[in-house]
Design a protein around this motif. Structure first.
Motif, short mmCIF file in Angstrom:
data_model
loop_
_atom_site.label_atom_id
_atom_site.label_comp_id
_atom_site.label_asym_id
_atom_site.label_seq_id
_atom_site.Cartn_x
_atom_site.Cartn_y
_atom_site.Cartn_z
N PHE A 78 -3.59 21.58 2.77
CA PHE A 78 -3.97 20.37 2.05
C PHE A 78 -2.84 19.91 1.13
N ASP A 79 -2.88 18.63 0.78
CA ASP A 79 -1.95 18.07 -0.18
C ASP A 79 -2.69 17.86 -1.49
N PRO A 80 -2.08 18.20 -2.63
CA PRO A 80 -2.77 18.05 -3.92
C PRO A 80 -3.31 16.66 -4.18
N LEU A 81 -2.67 15.62 -3.60
CA LEU A 81 -3.15 14.26 -3.81
C LEU A 81 -4.51 14.04 -3.14
N GLU A 82 -4.85 14.90 -2.17
CA GLU A 82 -6.17 14.82 -1.53
C GLU A 82 -7.25 15.38 -2.45
N GLU A 122 -4.49 0.14 8.99
CA GLU A 122 -5.57 -0.81 9.19
C GLU A 122 -6.24 -1.26 7.89
N THR A 123 -6.33 -0.37 6.91
CA THR A 123 -7.12 -0.66 5.72
C THR A 123 -6.36 -0.29 4.44
N GLN A 124 -6.59 -1.09 3.40
CA GLN A 124 -6.04 -0.79 2.10
C GLN A 124 -7.15 -0.87 1.05
N VAL A 125 -7.12 0.02 0.08
CA VAL A 125 -8.11 -0.01 -0.99
C VAL A 125 -7.39 0.16 -2.33
N SER A 126 -7.93 -0.47 -3.34
CA SER A 126 -7.38 -0.35 -4.69
C SER A 126 -8.15 0.75 -5.42
N VAL A 127 -7.44 1.69 -6.01
CA VAL A 127 -8.06 2.83 -6.68
C VAL A 127 -7.68 2.81 -8.16
N ASP A 128 -8.68 2.89 -9.01
CA ASP A 128 -8.45 2.93 -10.45
C ASP A 128 -8.40 4.40 -10.90
N GLY A 129 -7.21 4.98 -10.83
CA GLY A 129 -7.07 6.38 -11.22
C GLY A 129 -7.22 6.62 -12.70
N LYS A 130 -7.28 5.55 -13.49
CA LYS A 130 -7.46 5.72 -14.93
C LYS A 130 -8.92 6.04 -15.29
N SER A 131 -9.79 5.84 -14.32
CA SER A 131 -11.21 6.12 -14.54
C SER A 131 -11.47 7.63 -14.46
N THR A 145 -14.29 9.08 -14.42
CA THR A 145 -15.40 9.32 -13.49
C THR A 145 -14.90 9.41 -12.05
N ILE A 146 -14.02 8.48 -11.67
CA ILE A 146 -13.48 8.49 -10.31
C ILE A 146 -12.67 9.76 -10.06
N ARG A 147 -11.82 10.12 -11.02
CA ARG A 147 -11.02 11.33 -10.84
C ARG A 147 -11.90 12.57 -10.76
N LYS A 148 -12.92 12.63 -11.58
CA LYS A 148 -13.83 13.77 -11.59
C LYS A 148 -14.60 13.87 -10.27
N ASN A 149 -15.12 12.75 -9.79
CA ASN A 149 -15.86 12.75 -8.53
C ASN A 149 -14.97 13.12 -7.36
N PHE A 150 -13.72 12.64 -7.40
CA PHE A 150 -12.76 12.93 -6.33
C PHE A 150 -12.47 14.43 -6.28
N LEU A 151 -12.21 15.02 -7.43
CA LEU A 151 -11.90 16.45 -7.53
C LEU A 151 -13.10 17.29 -7.11
N GLU A 152 -14.26 16.98 -7.65
CA GLU A 152 -15.45 17.77 -7.36
C GLU A 152 -15.87 17.62 -5.90
N GLY A 153 -15.65 16.44 -5.32
CA GLY A 153 -15.99 16.24 -3.91
C GLY A 153 -15.14 17.10 -2.99
N PHE A 154 -13.84 17.14 -3.27
CA PHE A 154 -12.94 17.97 -2.47
C PHE A 154 -13.32 19.44 -2.58
#
Length: 311
Positions: free
Chosen positions: A233-237, A251-260, A262-271
């Motif tokens: 795995f890559d740490p960015l994942e 094919e697809t692009q998304v904007s991610v607010d890494g300053k949030s 909540t988003i960072r926490k959900n991303f980390l806990e999901g992985f």
């Protein structure tokens, strides 16, 4: 697009780089003695043999290839299923190394791509098995094909395997990931056609496409073989940067607010939850699973994973 060999070695591997992994392989052993879930490495091993005049170990269901002279007719009559007596003796354990070179592996945020790390791990495992004196072969699966190298006790066989890895790795520059959802499932089915029992099977992948079918096939293979899973795995994942950024593919692009937070926490806990769930599920089948990242030197990570099993 420039030829792959014009890119840095952190993006594409080469046969020269993979041959250099033989130096690292001397410090580790991927052969386990009476392998348990946490004893991934351990030197020469005892293996279940179909033979006579050896130490009796157990009675288990008959599988294709067992010596019919060792059928336990009393147990067979009682259970109405053919059972055989198993004896222990130190012997060779053929190895099959399965390495993922599909498009999801063509990603790395800082140091190396997952595909390069997977290729290096495959080379380390192959050289270690050969040094143990056992037969070794491999399967390389990619977006547009699967290569199979049957296990042999021959250095040239390892070179053929590594050449296949390099070729598939270079194809990643232009490969199309469409239709690769069943790649792991197909590989698992082909593996079952190669291994019978008393094999060592090492699977190196990011396991992005693993499914219930894949885990079922893996658990079936593990019934009569030693299976080790390596998640690259890559740490960015796992941890997104604390900034706003745009992520996407062809094919697809998304904007991610890494300053949030909540988003960072959900991303980390999901992985972490996905990995832990996978690990727990495999543990039920006595299949060890460990992870290797794309940033730290492989040698350092292997020493940490396999401490206590180092020769």
């Amino acid at each position: 697009m420039p030829a792959p060999n014009t890119f840095p070695s952190q993006i594409f591997t080469s046969l020269k780089e993979l041959l250099g992994m033989e130096r690292i392989s001397q410090f580790f052993s991927v052969i386990a003695r009476k392998q348990k879930v946490k004893s991934i490495l351990g030197g020469r091993h005892e293996s279940k043999l179909r033979g006579r005049g050896l130490d009796f170990e157990e009675v288990r269901q008959y599988v294709k290839g067992d010596d019919i002279r060792n059928i336990d007719w009393k147990v067979t009559a009682r259970t109405r299923e053919t059972h055989t007596r198993v004896f222990s003796e130190e012997k060779e354990k053929p190895a099959l190394i399965i390495v993922d070179q599909s498009k999801s592996m063509f990603f790395g945020s800082q140091v190396r791509t997952k595909s390069v790390v997977a290729a290096e791990l495959a080379a380390i495992a192959a050289f270690r098995v050969l040094k143990q004196g056992d037969r070794v072969g491999g399967i390389v699966f990619a977006d547009n094909g699967i290569d199979i190298i049957q296990p042999k006790r021959d250095r040239r066989n390892i070179l053929r395997f590594l050449e296949k890895v390099v070729n598939r790795n270079h194809e990643l520059a232009d490969s199309n990931p469409a239709g690769t959802g069943d790649a792991l499932k197909e590989v698992a089915m082909k593996t079952r056609n190669i291994v019978t029992h008393d094999f060592l099977v090492v699977v190196i992948s990011d396991f992005h496409r693993y499914s219930s079918d894949v885990t079922r096939f893996i658990s079936q293979i593990a019934q009569h073989n030693d299976v080790v899973l390596v998640k690259v795995f890559d740490p960015l994942e796992r941890e997104i940067p604390e900034t706003k950024f745009v992520a996407g593919n062809q094919e697809t692009q998304v904007s991610v607010d890494g300053k949030s937070k909540t988003i960072r926490k959900n991303f980390l806990e999901g992985f972490d939850k996905d990995y832990k769930d996978f690990q727990i599920h495999m543990k039920k089948h006595r299949i060890p699973l460990f992870s290797i990242n794309t940033i730290q030197p492989i040698e350092e990570q292997l020493k940490e994973v396999f401490k206590g099993g180092r020769k």
